[in-house]
Structures are given as C-alpha cells and as structure tokens.
Design a protein around this motif. Structure first.
Motif, PDB file in Angstrom:
ATOM      1  N   LEU A  17       0.828  -1.205   0.000  1.00 17.11           N
ATOM      2  CA  LEU A  17       0.000   0.000   0.000  1.00 17.11           C
ATOM      3  C   LEU A  17       0.863   1.257   0.000  1.00 17.11           C
ATOM      4  N   LEU A  18       1.968   1.223   0.745  1.00 17.07           N
ATOM      5  CA  LEU A  18       2.875   2.370   0.770  1.00 17.07           C
ATOM      6  C   LEU A  18       3.563   2.556  -0.580  1.00 17.07           C
ATOM      7  N   CYS A  19       4.054   1.456  -1.165  1.00 14.04           N
ATOM      8  CA  CYS A  19       4.741   1.536  -2.469  1.00 14.04           C
ATOM      9  C   CYS A  19       3.811   2.075  -3.541  1.00 14.04           C
ATOM     10  N   GLU A  20       2.614   1.537  -3.595  1.00 12.96           N
ATOM     11  CA  GLU A  20       1.671   1.996  -4.620  1.00 12.96           C
ATOM     12  C   GLU A  20       1.222   3.426  -4.351  1.00 12.96           C
ATOM     13  N   GLY A  21       1.126   3.787  -3.074  1.00  9.88           N
ATOM     14  CA  GLY A  21       0.791   5.172  -2.731  1.00  9.88           C
ATOM     15  C   GLY A  21       1.833   6.146  -3.249  1.00  9.88           C
ATOM     16  N   VAL A  22       3.100   5.785  -3.132  1.00  7.80           N
ATOM     17  CA  VAL A  22       4.186   6.642  -3.645  1.00  7.80           C
ATOM     18  C   VAL A  22       4.093   6.757  -5.164  1.00  7.80           C
ATOM     19  N   LEU A  23       3.848   5.649  -5.851  1.00 10.26           N
ATOM     20  CA  LEU A  23       3.742   5.667  -7.312  1.00 10.26           C
ATOM     21  C   LEU A  23       2.563   6.523  -7.770  1.00 10.26           C
ATOM     22  N   ILE A  24       1.445   6.428  -7.057  1.00  5.80           N
ATOM     23  CA  ILE A  24       0.276   7.248  -7.401  1.00  5.80           C
ATOM     24  C   ILE A  24       0.583   8.721  -7.180  1.00  5.80           C
ATOM     25  N   PHE A  25       1.249   9.039  -6.079  1.00  3.11           N
ATOM     26  CA  PHE A  25       1.619  10.435  -5.789  1.00  3.11           C
ATOM     27  C   PHE A  25       2.503  11.000  -6.893  1.00  3.11           C
ATOM     28  N   LEU A  26       3.479  10.212  -7.343  1.00  4.79           N
ATOM     29  CA  LEU A  26       4.376  10.671  -8.409  1.00  4.79           C
ATOM     30  C   LEU A  26       3.626  10.853  -9.726  1.00  4.79           C
ATOM     31  N   SER A  27       2.660   9.967  -9.999  1.00  3.81           N
ATOM     32  CA  SER A  27       1.886  10.091 -11.235  1.00  3.81           C
ATOM     33  C   SER A  27       0.996  11.323 -11.214  1.00  3.81           C
ATOM     34  N   ILE A  81      11.223  10.535 -15.488  1.00  4.24           N
ATOM     35  CA  ILE A  81      12.423   9.824 -15.003  1.00  4.24           C
ATOM     36  C   ILE A  81      12.237   9.354 -13.568  1.00  4.24           C
ATOM     37  N   VAL A  82      11.728  10.236 -12.709  1.00  3.56           N
ATOM     38  CA  VAL A  82      11.540   9.865 -11.300  1.00  3.56           C
ATOM     39  C   VAL A  82      10.551   8.714 -11.189  1.00  3.56           C
ATOM     40  N   ASN A  83       9.444   8.804 -11.934  1.00  2.00           N
ATOM     41  CA  ASN A  83       8.452   7.727 -11.930  1.00  2.00           C
ATOM     42  C   ASN A  83       9.071   6.411 -12.369  1.00  2.00           C
ATOM     43  N   ASN A  84       9.887   6.479 -13.437  1.00  4.51           N
ATOM     44  CA  ASN A  84      10.518   5.262 -13.957  1.00  4.51           C
ATOM     45  C   ASN A  84      11.469   4.647 -12.942  1.00  4.51           C
ATOM     46  N   VAL A  85      12.290   5.495 -12.309  1.00  2.26           N
ATOM     47  CA  VAL A  85      13.264   4.995 -11.339  1.00  2.26           C
ATOM     48  C   VAL A  85      12.557   4.333 -10.159  1.00  2.26           C
ATOM     49  N   VAL A  86      11.557   5.028  -9.608  1.00  3.85           N
ATOM     50  CA  VAL A  86      10.826   4.470  -8.465  1.00  3.85           C
ATOM     51  C   VAL A  86      10.073   3.212  -8.883  1.00  3.85           C
ATOM     52  N   GLY A  87       9.496   3.239 -10.084  1.00  3.52           N
ATOM     53  CA  GLY A  87       8.789   2.061 -10.581  1.00  3.52           C
ATOM     54  C   GLY A  87       9.697   0.857 -10.699  1.00  3.52           C
ATOM     55  N   TYR A  88      10.904   1.059 -11.226  1.00  5.50           N
ATOM     56  CA  TYR A  88      11.837  -0.049 -11.366  1.00  5.50           C
ATOM     57  C   TYR A  88      12.352  -0.522 -10.005  1.00  5.50           C
ATOM     58  N   ILE A  89      12.457   0.383  -9.051  1.00  5.53           N
ATOM     59  CA  ILE A  89      12.847  -0.029  -7.693  1.00  5.53           C
ATOM     60  C   ILE A  89      11.782  -0.947  -7.102  1.00  5.53           C
ATOM     61  N   VAL A  90      10.509  -0.570  -7.269  1.00  3.59           N
ATOM     62  CA  VAL A  90       9.413  -1.398  -6.764  1.00  3.59           C
ATOM     63  C   VAL A  90       9.418  -2.759  -7.456  1.00  3.59           C
ATOM     64  N   ILE A  91       9.621  -2.754  -8.779  1.00  2.38           N
ATOM     65  CA  ILE A  91       9.694  -4.021  -9.515  1.00  2.38           C
ATOM     66  C   ILE A  91      10.843  -4.881  -8.998  1.00  2.38           C
ATOM     67  N   PHE A  92      12.000  -4.263  -8.756  1.00  2.00           N
ATOM     68  CA  PHE A  92      13.161  -5.005  -8.252  1.00  2.00           C
ATOM     69  C   PHE A  92      12.861  -5.609  -6.879  1.00  2.00           C
ATOM     70  N   VAL A  93      12.224  -4.813  -6.006  1.00  2.00           N
ATOM     71  CA  VAL A  93      11.895  -5.298  -4.655  1.00  2.00           C
ATOM     72  C   VAL A  93      10.998  -6.533  -4.737  1.00  2.00           C
ATOM     73  N   TYR A  94      10.004  -6.483  -5.610  1.00  2.00           N
ATOM     74  CA  TYR A  94       9.073  -7.606  -5.668  1.00  2.00           C
ATOM     75  C   TYR A  94       9.605  -8.764  -6.505  1.00  2.00           C
ATOM     76  N   LEU A  95      10.564  -8.488  -7.384  1.00  2.00           N
ATOM     77  CA  LEU A  95      11.295  -9.586  -8.014  1.00  2.00           C
ATOM     78  C   LEU A  95      12.126 -10.322  -6.967  1.00  2.00           C
ATOM     79  N   ALA A  96      12.636  -9.555  -5.993  1.00  2.00           N
ATOM     80  CA  ALA A  96      13.375 -10.177  -4.890  1.00  2.00           C
ATOM     81  C   ALA A  96      12.473 -11.124  -4.108  1.00  2.00           C
ATOM     82  N   HIS A  97      11.185 -10.771  -3.981  1.00  2.00           N
ATOM     83  CA  HIS A  97      10.229 -11.681  -3.359  1.00  2.00           C
ATOM     84  C   HIS A  97      10.175 -13.001  -4.125  1.00  2.00           C
ATOM     85  N   VAL A  98      10.122 -12.890  -5.454  1.00  2.00           N
ATOM     86  CA  VAL A  98      10.046 -14.090  -6.295  1.00  2.00           C
ATOM     87  C   VAL A  98      11.296 -14.950  -6.110  1.00  2.00           C
ATOM     88  N   PHE A  99      12.474 -14.304  -6.083  1.00  2.00           N
ATOM     89  CA  PHE A  99      13.716 -15.059  -5.906  1.00  2.00           C
ATOM     90  C   PHE A  99      13.770 -15.714  -4.529  1.00  2.00           C
TER      91      PHE A  99
END
Length: 312
Positions: A154-164, A193-211
């Motif tokens: 909820l926090l991660c998606e909240g940040v992404l929505i705020f940036l959008s 750029i900021v949206n992309n960077v934060v978005g990729y950080i979130v993707i990386f974090v949840y890819l870490a969940h998968v690993f």
C-alpha cells in the motif's frame, strides 16, 4: 475536456473497447458478470470455511484466507466499474477515480507477491524445520505475517500514485479499459524519469520476493527428496503455491511489458486479454486449486456444503 493548471483533466477516456459493437459489449457484460460472481462466491466460501472451521485455524490456511481477501479487494477495484461501462457504453472515468482504481488494482498485485512470500516461508519452516515450526510461527508472528503483505504494498503503490499525480498530462485517452500507473505516465508531456526509477525499484523489490520464494523451494525440494512423507506434503501444499506464483507472474509480466512497450500493431483484443488476465485467472483459479489440493480444506468444504443442504 477541462484542464486545471495545464496538467489535470476532469475525465479520462478508456479506449480498450471502443471498437466493440453494442452486441459484443452486452455479451462481454454477461460473461464478465458471471466471472465476477464466481470470484466472489468461491473466495467468500473459502474465507468463511476457514474462519468457521477450528481445524483450519493454522498459519497456512490463515494466509490462504488473506490471499482470498486480497482477491476480493483487487477485483472490487475493476469489475464493478468495467460492468458499468459495458452496460452504459460510456467508457470514461473521473481523474480521482482513475488514480483510485490504479491504486487498488496494483496494490493488489503487490500484496499477492507478499502473501505468496509469507506462504512460501511457512512451507519452508513446516517441511525443512518441523521441530522449530511452533516456536517460529507463534501467534504474534502470524499476526505480523498477516499485516506484512498489506502495509509495504500500500505504501509503495501510494508513492507511485503520488508521483503520477504530479505529472503534466498532454492527453486523457488511456488505451486500456482500466487505469494503470504506466498508462497514465505515457500521457505525460513532462519528464517521467523519477516515476521510472521508483517504478523499477518497486519491480526489483518484488522480483526479490520471487527469488526468495524460488530459493525456499530449492531448499524444500532438497529436503523432500529425503523423505516420502515430505514429498507428499510438497505435492499437496506446495504445488498450488507454485501454480499461483507462476500464474500471477506471467500475467503481470505481460501487463507491465504491454503498458511500457506495447505497440498499436498488436491486435486490440490480444492487448485486452493480456491486460485482463491477472484480474481473472488468479482470483478465480487460486481458491479452486487450493480447495481441491488441500485435503483438510476440501473435507471442510464438503462438510459445509452438507450442512447447507441440510438447512435448505
């Protein structure tokens, strides 16, 4: 279209179904309504069964209950609006409603990964460290593992929505039939750029969940090879989990890849299928697979069904 400070629009148009005929939309309405009712019925049945049956008050089933609640949460952000659009023919959504829908749908996806991670850890402890299971999975730990899958997503998606919301938009047409962070960002006429960077950080974090899940399953498989009983546990409790993980990962991969790099050369109906798959298959099939595969849950469901028949 109203503009506010050259960046805010009052309405977004959802063009995913603009080429469909009225008759096709009515057919889709019937199919979608049946699908949504099945999702609600199946997930609610599992939730109520787990809550009512004391024999199912174990961490594994409690986490499964959490997964079903998340399915209801995520689909509530999509199906009612989509059904309304199919019936009315007005494929538009308010500015605030669009961001709310994106928040619900994509926080639901992140929650799915967090819940599946917790379930993987539970299976790892149960099979690889059975003597320590009850000392690790205490009531306090279970409460934390119920809360954990919700707060960070909820926090991660909240940040992404705020940036959008900070972006200056040069359009209001979203080429999907629901709102997504990526789709909104593609309308921006300012830097993302900021949206992309934060978005990729979130993707990386949840890819870490998968690993983490895959790593725990490598450990599980090694342990299960040594014992017939552990192999039985693995087949019964872990295969549905792996199915759920694969299903949601493939669906989200297609959705993110299309949202970021999708081409108009791809047929619209194929794009619609890729966009819709993770909102249909996981919430519908996950509870069915678990209900069939988990013996205790299956027996509890049969007992509940028998009681309902006796009452009626």
């Amino acid at each position: 279209m109203e503009l506010k400070n050259s960046s805010r629009v009052s309405l977004f148009s959802l063009s995913g179904l603009e080429d469909e005929t009225k008759e096709t939309k009515h057919f889709l309405f019937s199919v979608t309504l049946i699908c949504y009712l099945l999702i609600v019925l199946i997930n609610l049945t599992l939730i109520l069964t787990i809550l009512q049956e004391k024999s199912l008050h174990e961490p594994m089933y409690i986490f499964l209950c959490n997964l079903c609640i998340n399915a209801l949460y995520g689909t509530a952000g999509f199906y009612p609006k989509f059904l309304s659009d199919l019936l009315s023919g007005h494929d538009v959504i308010s500015y605030e409603g669009c961001f709310l829908q994106a928040f619900v749908i994509y926080s639901n996806v992140l929650c799915d990964y967090s819940i599946l991670t917790v379930m993987a850890f539970d299976r790892y402890v149960a099979i690889c460290r059975p003597l320590q299971y009850h000392s690790i999975m205490t009531n306090q730990a279970v409460v934390k593992f119920i809360v954990f899958p919700w707060v960070p997503p909820l926090l991660c998606e909240g940040v992404l929505i705020f940036l959008s919301q900070r972006l200056n938009l040069c359009g209001s047409n979203i080429e999907k039939f629901y709102c997504a962070n990526w789709s909104i960002a593609r309308l921006s006429c300012s830097s993302t750029i900021v949206n992309n960077v934060v978005g990729y950080i979130v993707i990386f974090v949840y890819l870490a969940h998968v690993f983490f899940i895959l790593y725990s399953y490598i450990k599980l498989i090694r342990t299960c090879l040594k014992s017939t009983e552990n192999r039985r546990k693995f087949m019964q409790t872990c295969l549905p989990h792996l199915f759920s993980l694969t299903n949601v990962t493939v669906a989200v991969f297609f959705d993110v890849m299309y949202s970021r790099y999708g081409s108009n050369n791809i047929p619209q109906r194929l794009r619609n299928f890729l966009a819709l798959e993770f909102l249909v298959i996981p919430p519908l099939l996950n509870p069915i697979i678990y209900g069939i595969q988990l013996t205790k849950l299956r027996h509890a469901l049969l007992r509940m069904h028998k009681k309902v028949n006796e009452v009626t």
